[in-house]
Design a protein around this motif. Structure first.
Motif, PDB file in Angstrom:
ATOM      1  N   ARG A  90      31.448  45.362  31.994  1.00 56.67           N
ATOM      2  CA  ARG A  90      31.078  46.669  32.605  1.00 56.67           C
ATOM      3  C   ARG A  90      31.898  47.011  34.124  1.00 56.67           C
ATOM      4  NH1 ARG A  90      27.428  50.394  30.932  1.00 56.67           N
ATOM      5  NH2 ARG A  90      26.200  49.711  28.874  1.00 56.67           N
ATOM      6  N   LYS A  91      32.046  45.643  34.778  1.00 56.97           N
ATOM      7  CA  LYS A  91      32.604  45.577  35.905  1.00 56.97           C
ATOM      8  C   LYS A  91      32.874  44.318  36.380  1.00 56.97           C
ATOM      9  CE  LYS A  91      31.472  47.073  40.761  1.00 56.97           C
ATOM     10  NZ  LYS A  91      30.422  47.786  41.648  1.00 56.97           N
ATOM     11  N   GLY A  92      34.246  44.047  37.192  1.00 58.81           N
ATOM     12  CA  GLY A  92      34.478  42.918  37.406  1.00 58.81           C
ATOM     13  C   GLY A  92      36.040  42.444  37.242  1.00 58.81           C
ATOM     14  N   THR A  93      36.363  41.261  37.787  1.00 53.65           N
ATOM     15  CA  THR A  93      37.805  40.734  37.480  1.00 53.65           C
ATOM     16  C   THR A  93      38.078  40.313  36.284  1.00 53.65           C
ATOM     17  OG1 THR A  93      37.704  40.334  39.838  1.00 53.65           O
ATOM     18  CG2 THR A  93      39.543  39.509  38.440  1.00 53.65           C
ATOM     19  N   VAL A  94      39.094  40.681  35.749  1.00 53.78           N
ATOM     20  CA  VAL A  94      39.667  40.156  34.266  1.00 53.78           C
ATOM     21  C   VAL A  94      40.999  39.975  34.199  1.00 53.78           C
ATOM     22  CG1 VAL A  94      38.008  42.065  32.988  1.00 53.78           C
ATOM     23  CG2 VAL A  94      40.295  42.785  33.776  1.00 53.78           C
ATOM     24  N   LYS A  95      41.374  38.956  33.120  1.00 58.98           N
ATOM     25  CA  LYS A  95      42.710  38.423  33.028  1.00 58.98           C
ATOM     26  C   LYS A  95      43.391  39.144  31.821  1.00 58.98           C
ATOM     27  CE  LYS A  95      42.692  35.319  36.305  1.00 58.98           C
ATOM     28  NZ  LYS A  95      43.709  35.552  37.518  1.00 58.98           N
ATOM     29  N   ALA A  96      44.906  39.243  31.931  1.00 57.40           N
ATOM     30  CA  ALA A  96      45.511  39.682  30.670  1.00 57.40           C
ATOM     31  C   ALA A  96      45.199  39.130  29.382  1.00 57.40           C
ATOM     32  CB  ALA A  96      46.800  39.560  30.836  1.00 57.40           C
ATOM     33  N   GLY A  97      44.509  39.743  28.220  1.00 58.21           N
ATOM     34  CA  GLY A  97      44.086  39.395  26.971  1.00 58.21           C
ATOM     35  C   GLY A  97      42.657  39.009  26.920  1.00 58.21           C
ATOM     36  N   ASP A  98      41.833  39.172  28.136  1.00 53.34           N
ATOM     37  CA  ASP A  98      40.506  39.232  28.010  1.00 53.34           C
ATOM     38  C   ASP A  98      39.923  40.385  27.266  1.00 53.34           C
ATOM     39  OD1 ASP A  98      40.554  36.868  29.463  1.00 53.34           O
ATOM     40  OD2 ASP A  98      39.793  37.849  31.295  1.00 53.34           O
ATOM     41  N   VAL A  99      38.931  40.303  26.139  1.00 52.01           N
ATOM     42  CA  VAL A  99      38.218  41.379  25.588  1.00 52.01           C
ATOM     43  C   VAL A  99      37.278  41.942  26.653  1.00 52.01           C
ATOM     44  CG1 VAL A  99      36.870  41.821  23.567  1.00 52.01           C
ATOM     45  CG2 VAL A  99      38.232  40.270  23.401  1.00 52.01           C
ATOM     46  N   ILE A 100      37.370  43.338  26.700  1.00 53.53           N
ATOM     47  CA  ILE A 100      36.699  44.144  27.710  1.00 53.53           C
ATOM     48  C   ILE A 100      36.068  44.997  27.133  1.00 53.53           C
ATOM     49  CG2 ILE A 100      38.242  43.721  29.551  1.00 53.53           C
ATOM     50  CD1 ILE A 100      39.333  46.498  29.099  1.00 53.53           C
ATOM     51  N   ALA A 101      36.043  45.525  25.730  1.00 50.57           N
ATOM     52  CA  ALA A 101      35.299  46.411  25.040  1.00 50.57           C
ATOM     53  C   ALA A 101      35.557  46.526  23.465  1.00 50.57           C
ATOM     54  CB  ALA A 101      35.671  47.999  25.761  1.00 50.57           C
ATOM     55  N   PHE A 102      35.257  47.646  23.004  1.00 51.15           N
ATOM     56  CA  PHE A 102      35.178  47.777  21.334  1.00 51.15           C
ATOM     57  C   PHE A 102      35.556  49.325  21.039  1.00 51.15           C
ATOM     58  CE2 PHE A 102      32.573  43.974  22.482  1.00 51.15           C
ATOM     59  CZ  PHE A 102      33.189  43.056  21.738  1.00 51.15           C
ATOM     60  N   VAL A 103      36.571  49.157  20.236  1.00 54.00           N
ATOM     61  CA  VAL A 103      36.787  50.647  19.771  1.00 54.00           C
ATOM     62  C   VAL A 103      35.648  51.301  19.185  1.00 54.00           C
ATOM     63  CG1 VAL A 103      38.381  51.998  18.112  1.00 54.00           C
ATOM     64  CG2 VAL A 103      39.081  49.769  19.351  1.00 54.00           C
ATOM     65  N   GLY A 104      35.666  52.544  19.337  1.00 55.56           N
ATOM     66  CA  GLY A 104      34.521  53.564  18.909  1.00 55.56           C
ATOM     67  C   GLY A 104      35.162  54.940  18.769  1.00 55.56           C
ATOM     68  N   SER A 105      34.358  56.097  18.493  1.00 57.07           N
ATOM     69  CA  SER A 105      34.739  57.638  18.415  1.00 57.07           C
ATOM     70  C   SER A 105      33.918  58.353  19.226  1.00 57.07           C
ATOM     71  CB  SER A 105      34.773  57.815  16.782  1.00 57.07           C
ATOM     72  OG  SER A 105      35.104  59.246  16.745  1.00 57.07           O
ATOM     73  N   SER A 106      33.783  57.760  20.391  1.00 59.63           N
ATOM     74  CA  SER A 106      32.759  58.786  21.304  1.00 59.63           C
ATOM     75  C   SER A 106      33.483  59.864  21.984  1.00 59.63           C
ATOM     76  CB  SER A 106      32.280  57.831  22.327  1.00 59.63           C
ATOM     77  OG  SER A 106      33.029  56.974  23.122  1.00 59.63           O
ATOM     78  N   GLY A 107      32.929  60.925  22.444  1.00 63.69           N
ATOM     79  CA  GLY A 107      33.507  61.984  23.290  1.00 63.69           C
ATOM     80  C   GLY A 107      34.131  62.922  22.209  1.00 63.69           C
ATOM     81  N   ASN A 108      35.302  63.507  22.570  1.00 63.16           N
ATOM     82  CA  ASN A 108      36.233  64.460  21.865  1.00 63.16           C
ATOM     83  C   ASN A 108      37.080  63.788  20.809  1.00 63.16           C
ATOM     84  OD1 ASN A 108      37.209  66.810  20.763  1.00 63.16           O
ATOM     85  ND2 ASN A 108      38.401  67.064  22.568  1.00 63.16           N
ATOM     86  N   SER A 109      36.350  63.263  19.732  1.00 65.08           N
ATOM     87  CA  SER A 109      37.254  62.153  18.855  1.00 65.08           C
ATOM     88  C   SER A 109      36.894  62.735  17.289  1.00 65.08           C
ATOM     89  CB  SER A 109      36.728  60.992  19.220  1.00 65.08           C
ATOM     90  OG  SER A 109      37.464  60.157  18.197  1.00 65.08           O
ATOM     91  N   THR A 110      37.831  62.622  16.438  1.00 67.64           N
ATOM     92  CA  THR A 110      37.632  62.985  14.973  1.00 67.64           C
ATOM     93  C   THR A 110      37.675  61.858  14.248  1.00 67.64           C
ATOM     94  OG1 THR A 110      40.083  63.076  14.729  1.00 67.64           O
ATOM     95  CG2 THR A 110      38.798  65.031  15.296  1.00 67.64           C
ATOM     96  N   GLY A 111      37.613  60.422  14.808  1.00 68.70           N
ATOM     97  CA  GLY A 111      37.195  59.328  14.208  1.00 68.70           C
ATOM     98  C   GLY A 111      37.780  58.307  14.835  1.00 68.70           C
ATOM     99  N   PRO A 112      37.216  56.821  14.407  1.00 69.15           N
ATOM    100  CA  PRO A 112      37.560  55.723  15.504  1.00 69.15           C
ATOM    101  C   PRO A 112      38.979  55.434  15.641  1.00 69.15           C
ATOM    102  CG  PRO A 112      36.096  55.282  13.519  1.00 69.15           C
ATOM    103  CD  PRO A 112      36.724  56.520  13.231  1.00 69.15           C
ATOM    104  N   HIS A 113      39.226  55.343  17.043  1.00 66.56           N
ATOM    105  CA  HIS A 113      40.667  54.870  17.358  1.00 66.56           C
ATOM    106  C   HIS A 113      40.573  54.668  18.873  1.00 66.56           C
ATOM    107  CE1 HIS A 113      40.474  59.164  18.807  1.00 66.56           C
ATOM    108  NE2 HIS A 113      41.462  59.061  19.660  1.00 66.56           N
ATOM    109  N   LEU A 114      41.658  54.109  19.514  1.00 61.26           N
ATOM    110  CA  LEU A 114      41.720  53.776  20.956  1.00 61.26           C
ATOM    111  C   LEU A 114      42.634  54.707  21.605  1.00 61.26           C
ATOM    112  CD1 LEU A 114      41.104  52.075  23.471  1.00 61.26           C
ATOM    113  CD2 LEU A 114      43.298  50.531  22.990  1.00 61.26           C
ATOM    114  N   HIS A 115      42.478  55.657  22.498  1.00 64.36           N
ATOM    115  CA  HIS A 115      43.209  56.448  23.309  1.00 64.36           C
ATOM    116  C   HIS A 115      43.383  55.575  24.369  1.00 64.36           C
ATOM    117  CE1 HIS A 115      44.764  60.157  25.040  1.00 64.36           C
ATOM    118  NE2 HIS A 115      44.346  59.671  26.386  1.00 64.36           N
ATOM    119  N   PHE A 116      44.797  55.377  24.746  1.00 63.30           N
ATOM    120  CA  PHE A 116      45.232  54.537  25.802  1.00 63.30           C
ATOM    121  C   PHE A 116      46.183  55.305  26.862  1.00 63.30           C
ATOM    122  CE2 PHE A 116      48.139  51.700  28.037  1.00 63.30           C
ATOM    123  CZ  PHE A 116      47.192  50.646  28.317  1.00 63.30           C
ATOM    124  N   GLU A 117      45.710  55.533  28.050  1.00 62.52           N
ATOM    125  CA  GLU A 117      46.689  56.061  29.073  1.00 62.52           C
ATOM    126  C   GLU A 117      47.130  55.270  30.271  1.00 62.52           C
ATOM    127  OE1 GLU A 117      44.798  59.566  30.675  1.00 62.52           O
ATOM    128  OE2 GLU A 117      44.470  60.367  28.650  1.00 62.52           O
TER     129      GLU A 117
END
Length: 271
Positions: A220-247
């Motif tokens: 939820r909060k803290g320092t991370v390194k490239a490649g660390d797992v930080i979360a899991f894909v879902g379909s929350s918010g304005n979404s029609t199905g599971p996917h990762l939106h990346f900006e």
């Protein structure tokens, strides 16, 4: 007056003298036979001991060479190896001087020499074989946000799901797929009605990577390194199905930019 003649031995005395002489001859013959038998036994025994000694020295030398070859090097000629060779030669000389049977094996084998750990034919010292521990592989400087390549909606696409244009790229992966930090930085999490559960990764230069429509967080909060797992894909918010939106959001707080050229500039192609 003429000297008196020595009395002639009687027959009984002659028989006694003959028996004594016969006994002495038999004793001498028995002693000679015993000495011959002892020599016949002793000489082969000495020869056998010499052969065994030479064989033991040779086998020991071969074992030392095999262990050295298994370790990846050829042994140097040491004083111990020279002593073994001299001992084998001395054993063979003892056999030859004793008149017994000659050993069936040849001279003890000399230690191998070569260009590893010894001297070359010109007599110059050879380079020693050295091993160095390999450095552990470096962590990636940039990583993919998910392991699976392939894009759905791309940056700038038009559609009814967005007020204007699509502001990122979508990875159409299953719900529960691990989401990874694309580079080193710090993370924070928040809820947004459109983006759902989201994680924001802030890089060292202030650039932000947004991960949206998540199911859950691992960090939820803290320092991370490239490649660390930080979360899991879902379909929350304005979404029609599971996917990762990346900006990708610039450090100056301006409008989002296309993540695809950013990935390609880092040597990664998510397509």
């Amino acid at each position: 007056m003429a000297p008196e003649a020595a009395p002639r031995p009687t027959r009984a005395e002659l028989r006694v003298a003959a028996r004594e002489q016969s006994r002495a001859q038999r004793r001498d013959a028995a002693k000679a036979a015993t000495r011959t038998a002892l020599l016949r036994v002793a000489l082969p025994s000495v020869a056998a001991l010499g052969v065994a000694a030479a064989a033991a020295i040779t086998v020991q030398g071969e074992a030392d060479q095999q262990r050295a070859q298994a370790a990846g090097r050829i042994p140097e000629q040491t004083a111990g190896a020279a002593d073994n060779a001299q001992a084998a030669q001395a054993a063979q000389q003892a056999l030859a001087s004793g008149g017994g049977a000659q050993a069936s094996r040849g001279d003890a084998r000399q230690p191998l020499t070569g260009t590893q750990g010894g001297a070359d034919p010109a007599g110059q010292p050879a380079a020693q074989v050295t091993t160095t521990d390999q450095a552990p592989p470096e962590r990636p400087r940039i990583a993919m946000p998910v392991a699976q390549h392939g894009l759905g909606e791309v940056f700038g696409a038009a559609g009814t799901h967005w007020a204007k244009r699509h502001t990122g790229i979508d990875f159409p992966v299953d719900g529960g797929t691990a989401v990874m930090a694309v580079t080193d930085g710090t993370v924070r999490t928040q809820w947004n009605p459109s983006y759902g559960y989201m994680t924001i990764l802030k890089m060292a230069d202030g650039t932000e990577a947004w991960y949206c429509h998540l199911r859950s967080y691992k960090i939820r909060k803290g320092t991370v390194k490239a490649g660390d797992v930080i979360a899991f894909v879902g379909s929350s918010g304005n979404s029609t199905g599971p996917h990762l939106h990346f900006e990708i959001r610039p450090a100056d707080g301006g409008a989002p930019v296309d993540p695809l050229p950013w990935f390609l500039a880092q040597g990664l192609d998510p397509r």
